[in-house]
Scaffold this motif. Sequence first.
Motif, short mmCIF file in Angstrom:
data_model
loop_
_atom_site.label_atom_id
_atom_site.label_comp_id
_atom_site.label_asym_id
_atom_site.label_seq_id
_atom_site.Cartn_x
_atom_site.Cartn_y
_atom_site.Cartn_z
N SER A 203 2.28 -14.10 -3.62
CA SER A 203 0.99 -13.47 -3.36
C SER A 203 1.07 -11.94 -3.45
N ASN A 204 2.23 -11.37 -3.10
CA ASN A 204 2.34 -9.90 -3.13
C ASN A 204 2.40 -9.35 -4.55
N ALA A 205 2.50 -10.24 -5.54
CA ALA A 205 2.45 -9.80 -6.94
C ALA A 205 1.06 -10.03 -7.54
N LEU A 206 0.16 -10.60 -6.74
CA LEU A 206 -1.17 -10.95 -7.23
C LEU A 206 -2.30 -10.18 -6.55
N PHE A 207 -2.26 -10.13 -5.20
CA PHE A 207 -3.37 -9.56 -4.45
C PHE A 207 -3.20 -8.07 -4.22
N GLY A 208 -4.24 -7.31 -4.59
CA GLY A 208 -4.16 -5.85 -4.54
C GLY A 208 -4.94 -5.19 -3.42
N GLY A 209 -5.52 -6.00 -2.51
CA GLY A 209 -6.29 -5.43 -1.41
C GLY A 209 -7.64 -6.11 -1.26
N LYS A 210 -8.44 -5.59 -0.34
CA LYS A 210 -9.74 -6.20 -0.05
C LYS A 210 -10.63 -6.23 -1.29
N VAL A 211 -10.67 -5.12 -2.01
CA VAL A 211 -11.46 -5.04 -3.25
C VAL A 211 -10.62 -5.52 -4.44
N GLY A 212 -9.35 -5.20 -4.41
CA GLY A 212 -8.44 -5.62 -5.48
C GLY A 212 -7.84 -4.45 -6.24
N ASP A 213 -8.58 -3.33 -6.28
CA ASP A 213 -8.10 -2.19 -7.07
C ASP A 213 -7.42 -1.10 -6.23
N GLU A 214 -7.17 -1.39 -4.95
CA GLU A 214 -6.60 -0.37 -4.05
C GLU A 214 -5.24 0.11 -4.54
N LYS A 241 -15.75 -0.54 -14.61
CA LYS A 241 -16.76 0.41 -14.11
C LYS A 241 -16.27 1.22 -12.91
N PRO A 242 -15.76 0.55 -11.85
CA PRO A 242 -15.29 1.35 -10.70
C PRO A 242 -14.12 2.28 -11.05
N LEU A 243 -13.24 1.86 -11.96
CA LEU A 243 -12.11 2.72 -12.33
C LEU A 243 -12.57 3.89 -13.18
N GLU A 244 -13.54 3.64 -14.06
CA GLU A 244 -14.10 4.72 -14.88
C GLU A 244 -14.72 5.79 -13.99
#
Length: 274
Positions: A203-214, A241-244
């Motif tokens: 899971s620590n290689a998949l999940f990046g946080g509450k939103v995912g992009d943290e 979009k959020p990263l842009e």
Amino acid sequence: MTIKETIKKQSSRLKYVTHIPAKEVEILMMHLLDKNTIWLHLNYNQEFTKEKELEKLIKKRETNYPIEYLINKATFYGENFLVKEGVLIPRPETEILVENAVEIIKKENRAFKVLEIGTGSGIISVMLALLIEDISIIAVDINEKAIELAKQNAKKHNVEHKIEFRLSNLYEKVNEDIDMTISNPPYIADDYKLPENVKFEPSNALFGGKVGDELLKDIIDETYERKIKYLLCEMGYDQKKPLEEYFKKFDIKKYSFYQDYEKFDRGFTVQFKK
């Protein structure tokens, strides 16, 4: 029972797990027999001697357990890599990330120092070392099991002299000047419901946080602070979009996004002003 009869019998058990049940049975048989496809097809009418061992593997595969973990092997960029439980399985779309990095490095046409964050099984670093002559790489991961596996893959492909593996959280143990950071980090939102087969991966290689992009944003922040020229990352299909918008915080010369083989947004390349 012959090889051909065994394939027919066992493939019916995998039809709800994979779209290529017969092919997967063949892969498991070749793994047990240590033979290739040509040998298997030439010997279809020979007796299959490892039915009990195959039965065990099929039973596990029926639970959606990844076939790569069963055979401890995955193909990436046409090369075979060792994989094992507890380390992320290589995905075909990561080949695009490697290609993008190779294109930049070849254009620069000089000795290049690359940092890979979250090396996993080491596929990105190993492929860069195979494809680029004048390159030195630092590959980091927080997973000790991943670091050991990545070292094995580097040795298997005779590129261990080009890669230094370190147990490190992001840039924590990295103080050198770097030309490019490359990463396929965890970018899935914590509440996302994973497909059954992916649940077996760490899971620590998949999940990046509450939103995912943290974690992606942490990598962007620190890459910029360290005045590294290039950053190449994979990302989620819905994160363009959020990263842009996030890129507007930085002094960037140019950036671009790319799509995977299924035409989903899958990653980006950033060139910071230096």
